[in-house]
Structures are given as C-alpha cells and as structure tokens.
Write an enzyme that holds these catalytic residues in place. Sequence first.
Site, PDB file in Angstrom:
ATOM      1  N   HIS A  48      63.854 -23.094  51.921  1.00  0.00           N
ATOM      2  CA  HIS A  48      63.332 -24.147  52.795  1.00  0.00           C
ATOM      3  C   HIS A  48      62.963 -25.367  51.943  1.00  0.00           C
ATOM      4  O   HIS A  48      62.486 -25.219  50.819  1.00  0.00           O
ATOM      5  CB  HIS A  48      62.096 -23.627  53.539  1.00  0.00           C
ATOM      6  CG  HIS A  48      61.718 -24.469  54.709  1.00  0.00           C
ATOM      7  ND1 HIS A  48      60.973 -25.630  54.571  1.00  0.00           N
ATOM      8  CD2 HIS A  48      61.989 -24.345  56.024  1.00  0.00           C
ATOM      9  CE1 HIS A  48      60.810 -26.171  55.765  1.00  0.00           C
ATOM     10  NE2 HIS A  48      61.412 -25.417  56.674  1.00  0.00           N
ATOM     11  N   TYR A  56      56.486 -30.840  63.891  1.00  0.00           N
ATOM     12  CA  TYR A  56      55.383 -31.444  63.126  1.00  0.00           C
ATOM     13  C   TYR A  56      54.144 -31.500  64.023  1.00  0.00           C
ATOM     14  O   TYR A  56      54.253 -31.767  65.221  1.00  0.00           O
ATOM     15  CB  TYR A  56      55.750 -32.866  62.706  1.00  0.00           C
ATOM     16  CG  TYR A  56      56.891 -32.977  61.717  1.00  0.00           C
ATOM     17  CD1 TYR A  56      56.841 -32.330  60.486  1.00  0.00           C
ATOM     18  CD2 TYR A  56      58.011 -33.765  61.997  1.00  0.00           C
ATOM     19  CE1 TYR A  56      57.875 -32.461  59.560  1.00  0.00           C
ATOM     20  CE2 TYR A  56      59.054 -33.898  61.081  1.00  0.00           C
ATOM     21  CZ  TYR A  56      58.981 -33.243  59.867  1.00  0.00           C
ATOM     22  OH  TYR A  56      60.005 -33.369  58.962  1.00  0.00           O
ATOM     23  N   ASP A  63      59.016 -25.109  63.545  1.00  0.00           N
ATOM     24  CA  ASP A  63      57.909 -25.522  64.396  1.00  0.00           C
ATOM     25  C   ASP A  63      57.853 -27.048  64.360  1.00  0.00           C
ATOM     26  O   ASP A  63      58.091 -27.628  63.308  1.00  0.00           O
ATOM     27  CB  ASP A  63      56.631 -24.926  63.758  1.00  0.00           C
ATOM     28  CG  ASP A  63      55.434 -24.895  64.679  1.00  0.00           C
ATOM     29  OD1 ASP A  63      55.607 -24.554  65.854  1.00  0.00           O
ATOM     30  OD2 ASP A  63      54.322 -25.198  64.215  1.00  0.00           O
ATOM     31  N   PHE A 117      62.879 -31.707  61.722  1.00  0.00           N
ATOM     32  CA  PHE A 117      62.790 -32.481  60.478  1.00  0.00           C
ATOM     33  C   PHE A 117      62.701 -33.992  60.684  1.00  0.00           C
ATOM     34  O   PHE A 117      62.290 -34.724  59.785  1.00  0.00           O
ATOM     35  CB  PHE A 117      63.945 -32.151  59.512  1.00  0.00           C
ATOM     36  CG  PHE A 117      63.942 -30.720  59.044  1.00  0.00           C
ATOM     37  CD1 PHE A 117      62.990 -30.273  58.139  1.00  0.00           C
ATOM     38  CD2 PHE A 117      64.867 -29.806  59.535  1.00  0.00           C
ATOM     39  CE1 PHE A 117      62.968 -28.950  57.724  1.00  0.00           C
ATOM     40  CE2 PHE A 117      64.848 -28.476  59.118  1.00  0.00           C
ATOM     41  CZ  PHE A 117      63.899 -28.049  58.206  1.00  0.00           C
TER      42      PHE A 117
END
Length: 225
Positions: free
Chosen positions: A185, A65, A63, A76
């Site tokens: 993760h 930020y 998803d 990321f």
Amino acid sequence: MELPGSWREVLGAETEKPYFAELSAFVAAQRAEHEVFPPSGQEFAALEATPYEKVRVLVLGQDPYHDNGQAHGMSFSVLPGTRIPPSLRNIFKELQADLGVPAPDNGYLMHWAEQGVLLLNAVLTVRAHEANSHKAKGWEKFTDAVIKAVSDREEPVVFVLWGNYAKKKLPLIDTDRHVVVQGAHPSPLSARLFFGSRPFSQINAALEGFGGEPIDWQVPNLTKD
C-alpha cells in the site's frame, strides 16, 4: 443512493437485496446524527465518472478519507484545492520514478477516471475523523459485487490491489482473463515497500498487451506557470 445508469443494469439486482436496504438506512441515520464523508450524493462518484463498459483499470482503495474536504467518492483522489494526502503523494512519487511523470499541483484524479480507471473504495462512506467507522455495515458486499461485475466482462481489465486488504479480493477476479497488479500500500506505513514496485508501467504494458491504449497518468496542473 441511486446507481448511475450504466451500472444500474449490472448491479440493479444488488440494490434490491435486504442488506442494501439496511445499509441505506444505516448511512441515512449516520448522516442525520454525524458528519459523514463523502457528501450525500457522492457515494457512487467513481461509478459515475467511469461507466461500466469503459472500465479498463480498477484501483481498489479501502476507506474514504475522513478529514474535511477530502473525500469525494473516488479512491485516493481529493478535490481541487485540497492538500494532497500522504498516500497520494507517495503514488505521485512512484509515478515519477516509474514513468518520469512529474507530480502535479493537485490530487484530483478525474483525468484517470475519464480514461477508464475505476477508483473504487471497498467502503463508500465514513464518519468524519473516524477511520473505518462504516466498515462491516454492508458496503463490502456491494463493492465485492462491483469487482465481480467488472471481472465478468468479456474485455480484459487490469485490477490493481495495493496492500493486504485489497489482496484479499483476489478470489473475486478471473485471473485467467484479467491481469492483476499487486503490491504494498502507498501509505507512509508501507511506502518503503511500495516505492520501486513500478505499478504504472505494469498497468500500461498490460493494456498494450490487450491491444489497448496506455493510460496518460499525467494529472493536469490547476495553476499555470
């Protein structure tokens, strides 16, 4: 929401499907009523930065930020001048432990994207400050098609699946031809399992095994010493 050129040829049919029209209408309505990230026009920034034929590694995020000034369409990554989020800080820590690459002073991952690292999120928009608010609206169907399109390429690719959500995408990948690097993760919730997993050396070993160049993972610093 228009696809970048190299992806239009492989995914053009996907954007003609009814679900994509509904998704586009949903995103437009959300933008009219709420603040939505990334900004309009940046939904396909990852595809823009890494053309279809140049993909060598696919890193799957979940998803975007959801805080101000963070998301810019690449998983990321954050724009220059933005504080490095915790997950990315952990990625940089593991990169240093794995390959001795020092952590940079910023979280802008364009240097990776330009070398063929497709930084794809499964969902490409989010309402401000509401994680997963655009989940199950159609983005997952579209990004599954992106993953399949990369898997259908003749040239082998390294798929990076961090966390249980990403690992569920394994059936979309032809594991006979491609290499999959899986692990925990990098978020603070599971970082203790992520640390020590050495994904970057695995990725580079796979690329060299394909007869290709390793990725230079050193993100350039923005401030001079």
